[in-house]
Design a protein around this motif. Sequence first.
Motif, mmCIF file in Angstrom:
data_model
loop_
_atom_site.group_PDB
_atom_site.id
_atom_site.type_symbol
_atom_site.label_atom_id
_atom_site.label_comp_id
_atom_site.label_asym_id
_atom_site.label_seq_id
_atom_site.Cartn_x
_atom_site.Cartn_y
_atom_site.Cartn_z
ATOM 1 N N VAL A 111 32.601 37.070 66.503
ATOM 2 C CA VAL A 111 31.686 36.341 66.468
ATOM 3 C C VAL A 111 32.405 35.399 67.088
ATOM 4 C CG1 VAL A 111 30.777 34.365 65.425
ATOM 5 C CG2 VAL A 111 30.969 37.440 63.894
ATOM 6 N N GLY A 112 33.644 35.201 67.891
ATOM 7 C CA GLY A 112 33.521 34.042 68.775
ATOM 8 C C GLY A 112 33.735 33.790 69.595
ATOM 9 N N LEU A 113 33.748 35.491 70.435
ATOM 10 C CA LEU A 113 33.721 36.364 71.295
ATOM 11 C C LEU A 113 32.248 35.598 71.939
ATOM 12 C CD1 LEU A 113 36.921 38.310 72.135
ATOM 13 C CD2 LEU A 113 36.370 35.823 73.158
ATOM 14 N N LEU B 96 27.520 27.227 57.180
ATOM 15 C CA LEU B 96 27.061 27.680 56.956
ATOM 16 C C LEU B 96 27.479 29.400 57.695
ATOM 17 C CD1 LEU B 96 23.445 26.613 57.146
ATOM 18 C CD2 LEU B 96 25.093 27.988 54.653
ATOM 19 N N LEU B 97 27.800 28.862 59.229
ATOM 20 C CA LEU B 97 28.612 29.638 59.565
ATOM 21 C C LEU B 97 30.292 30.644 59.117
ATOM 22 C CD1 LEU B 97 28.203 31.663 62.126
ATOM 23 C CD2 LEU B 97 30.305 29.786 63.780
ATOM 24 N N VAL B 98 31.097 29.517 58.990
ATOM 25 C CA VAL B 98 31.571 29.898 58.326
ATOM 26 C C VAL B 98 31.781 30.812 56.676
ATOM 27 C CG1 VAL B 98 34.090 28.703 56.602
ATOM 28 C CG2 VAL B 98 32.760 28.215 59.491
ATOM 29 N N ALA B 99 30.491 30.283 56.018
ATOM 30 C CA ALA B 99 30.302 30.992 54.864
ATOM 31 C C ALA B 99 29.549 32.886 55.290
ATOM 32 C CB ALA B 99 29.443 30.574 54.068
ATOM 33 N N ALA B 100 29.054 32.763 56.502
ATOM 34 C CA ALA B 100 28.797 34.595 56.808
ATOM 35 C C ALA B 100 29.687 34.818 57.097
ATOM 36 C CB ALA B 100 27.721 33.499 57.582
ATOM 37 N N VAL B 101 30.430 34.450 58.111
ATOM 38 C CA VAL B 101 31.801 35.169 58.643
ATOM 39 C C VAL B 101 32.643 36.046 57.498
ATOM 40 C CG1 VAL B 101 34.066 35.464 59.449
ATOM 41 C CG2 VAL B 101 31.646 33.781 60.806
ATOM 42 N N ILE B 102 32.580 34.901 56.409
ATOM 43 C CA ILE B 102 33.879 36.151 55.230
ATOM 44 C C ILE B 102 32.795 36.255 54.340
ATOM 45 C CG2 ILE B 102 34.745 34.795 52.940
ATOM 46 C CD1 ILE B 102 35.064 31.688 54.109
ATOM 47 N N ILE C 232 21.350 29.339 68.496
ATOM 48 C CA ILE C 232 21.611 30.507 69.095
ATOM 49 C C ILE C 232 22.521 31.449 69.482
ATOM 50 C CG2 ILE C 232 20.995 31.868 71.520
ATOM 51 C CD1 ILE C 232 18.520 30.433 71.629
ATOM 52 N N SER C 233 23.387 30.200 69.559
ATOM 53 C CA SER C 233 25.043 30.493 70.229
ATOM 54 C C SER C 233 25.843 30.729 69.225
ATOM 55 C CB SER C 233 25.843 28.907 71.397
ATOM 56 O OG SER C 233 24.473 28.613 72.376
ATOM 57 N N VAL C 234 25.940 30.011 67.682
ATOM 58 C CA VAL C 234 26.477 30.689 66.884
ATOM 59 C C VAL C 234 26.238 31.536 66.864
ATOM 60 C CG1 VAL C 234 26.808 29.544 64.719
ATOM 61 C CG2 VAL C 234 27.034 28.280 66.459
ATOM 62 N N LEU C 235 25.245 32.298 66.439
ATOM 63 C CA LEU C 235 24.789 33.435 65.686
ATOM 64 C C LEU C 235 24.704 34.367 66.748
ATOM 65 C CD1 LEU C 235 22.078 32.518 63.497
ATOM 66 C CD2 LEU C 235 23.715 32.097 62.637
ATOM 67 N N HIS C 236 24.600 34.524 67.717
ATOM 68 C CA HIS C 236 25.071 35.277 69.182
ATOM 69 C C HIS C 236 25.877 36.733 68.446
ATOM 70 C CE1 HIS C 236 24.018 37.900 71.887
ATOM 71 N NE2 HIS C 236 25.474 37.975 72.879
ATOM 72 N N GLY C 237 27.237 35.786 68.117
ATOM 73 C CA GLY C 237 28.083 36.567 67.696
ATOM 74 C C GLY C 237 28.502 37.054 66.116
ATOM 75 N N VAL C 238 27.118 36.637 65.995
ATOM 76 C CA VAL C 238 26.752 37.361 64.059
ATOM 77 C C VAL C 238 26.237 38.578 64.554
ATOM 78 C CG1 VAL C 238 26.315 37.216 61.344
ATOM 79 C CG2 VAL C 238 27.399 35.531 62.539
ATOM 80 N N LEU C 239 24.657 38.261 65.002
ATOM 81 C CA LEU C 239 24.169 39.344 65.187
ATOM 82 C C LEU C 239 24.482 40.491 66.153
ATOM 83 C CD1 LEU C 239 20.620 36.840 65.947
ATOM 84 C CD2 LEU C 239 21.214 37.638 63.715
#
Length: 650
Positions: free
Chosen positions: A75-77, A20-26, A193-200
């Motif tokens: 997103v990664g950092l 899901l994260l990869v899809a969101a990043v794309i 939380i960690s994964v989405l922090h970069g997206v948010l």
Amino acid sequence: MDFFTAQDNARRKTGQLVVLLVAAVIALIAVTTVVVAIVVRFMGDDRGSVTANNLLAALSPELVAVVALGVVALVGLGGLFKRSQLRRGGGKVVAEALGGREISPSTENANERRILNVVEEMAIASGTPVPPVYLLQEAGINAFAAGYDTSDAVIGITQGAIDHLNREELQGVVAHEFSHILHGDMRLNMRLISVLHGVLLIGLLGYILLRSTATRGRAVRRNNSNGKGAVVVLALGVALAVIGYAGTFFGNWIKAAVSRQREYLADASAVQYTRNPNGIGQALIKIGSLTQGARIEASQASEYSHLFFGQGMKLGFTRLLATHPPIRQRIKRVMPSWNGEFNAPLSAPFDGDMEKAGGGSVVGFADTPSAHAYSSAATMNGTSARMAIASMGQPGPRHLAQARTMLNALPTRLVDAAHDPYAVRALMYALLLSQNIEVRKQQLASLQQTALPDVYREVMNHAGDVLMLRDQLRLPLMELALPALKNLSVGQATHFRHCMVELINADSQVNLFEWTLYHWLVHHLGLGKKDSGPAVRKLSDLQQECQLLLNVLARAGQSDPDKVNAALDAAEKELPFALNVKREAPDIKALGPAVSRLGRLRPQQKPAVLQAMARCIEHSGQIKPAEAELFRVIADMLECPMPPLLIESD
């Protein structure tokens, strides 16, 4: 669902989270690229117009590559930063970010004491360390569990919950949260939380820059006769807002995709643990009856919305992004006969359960040993250990009742001391005092030189009660003391460990209980080095460690060589390899590193170790308290929370 299946499902959910994260990043890269192309084209066009043709011309491979690199880096950092922050503090970081304050274990507030009692009972019944409890000054009825594992977990509860819910309802809510802890949901939520922090973070950056560009736009309009500069600034602000909304949308989409079904499972588990659907059902009805509902007003509530017991945030134009199922559906699942009306009385008069550790009654189960059962030798039959393994992750009312019985059997003075920051250290020192008078004199002389004077005085105050304590009550006392011990500063904790080592070394040997107490505290207070790394080891790679563990366990209940061999023969039947039986006593000091390495076993490899341990202590037909104690503590150190071994009534 058994404990190991639930843990395996949680890991698969982590894989789904990555997809899901990869899809969101794309999707974010696509949105950001289009927005940047529009802004760049608008700024470079003298007429200030954007058409499909010139927009396509702006979408160069170079632009896509730059935007993709920027989004992935952000997103990664952002995710790595948040993961590091959460790893350092565990659930405490989340609770404090939401404005929570830890409820002191020694609180005299009746409502606060009630929620602490409920959490203590549920923790001991499920075999997890008693977590600290944080109070959020929020009017809504809500709760959460946060942390990476049982050692750094916390329970959060709102003021609205302890004001409006009675003990039965609080028990249902707390059972729901413990389900998240036991089934791996809590760890998954922290990773989320960690994964989405970069997206948010993209959304947050967009809103910050939008506010700054709005201010800049007003300045441009005042100082620039050519209005295009102001329009460009406004366009940039709108672009950032679009990117920000996109980041927030995809973040909430991932939360909704991962979270909702697990809430149904946690509700069902709460009913199973307490055998009382009215507890959690009435709590949900009260949420529907309360004007504030389950809303959390804290500024960072949105980031942690998927952790809450109830829907903590207002829903927008669609329920598709809701982190929780509709409350009516949740109530109907646990209370099929509910009439559909939110008319629960919102007052929760104090119901007289200001117990010393946790009184009240367990709904649905009465066949449990009374407190006087702990005044004589406990009886655990030959199947108690395997029954405990079968109950991992799904304790029942009988475990909850036995937890309360054990807590009520503890002397009041010891319970009070377990909640006091000075006396709690004294209790742990007193547990290490030898029954041998000469050895005890040496220990006390050493402790007088090394311990703080106030702590030493507390040791002398409580040593008599502790020395008279039944063996089967030592572990509940240790569990009760853990929240107060976790409040020690780094310096205090280091000194505490030093004093324990001095007490243990007073007679130049380490007995089984000394090893158990010391390593359990070191494990949960983070005072020692762990064999870090992913859980990928195979049991066949750790034959020596397994051999040592079972050899120690076989000798915990008896010293006769024939009986030891019989215990190991029973254990061997559960393993894929033969045990090498040694006549000499094993080196107990080597057991700590061995258990640490066994902690890295793949989850599906751990049941064989636990079953072998159970066979080892059950072979005689009766399990002694020392065997049960070691069995449960080692299971805990292997991240396999073990409910209490059930005691049979006489």
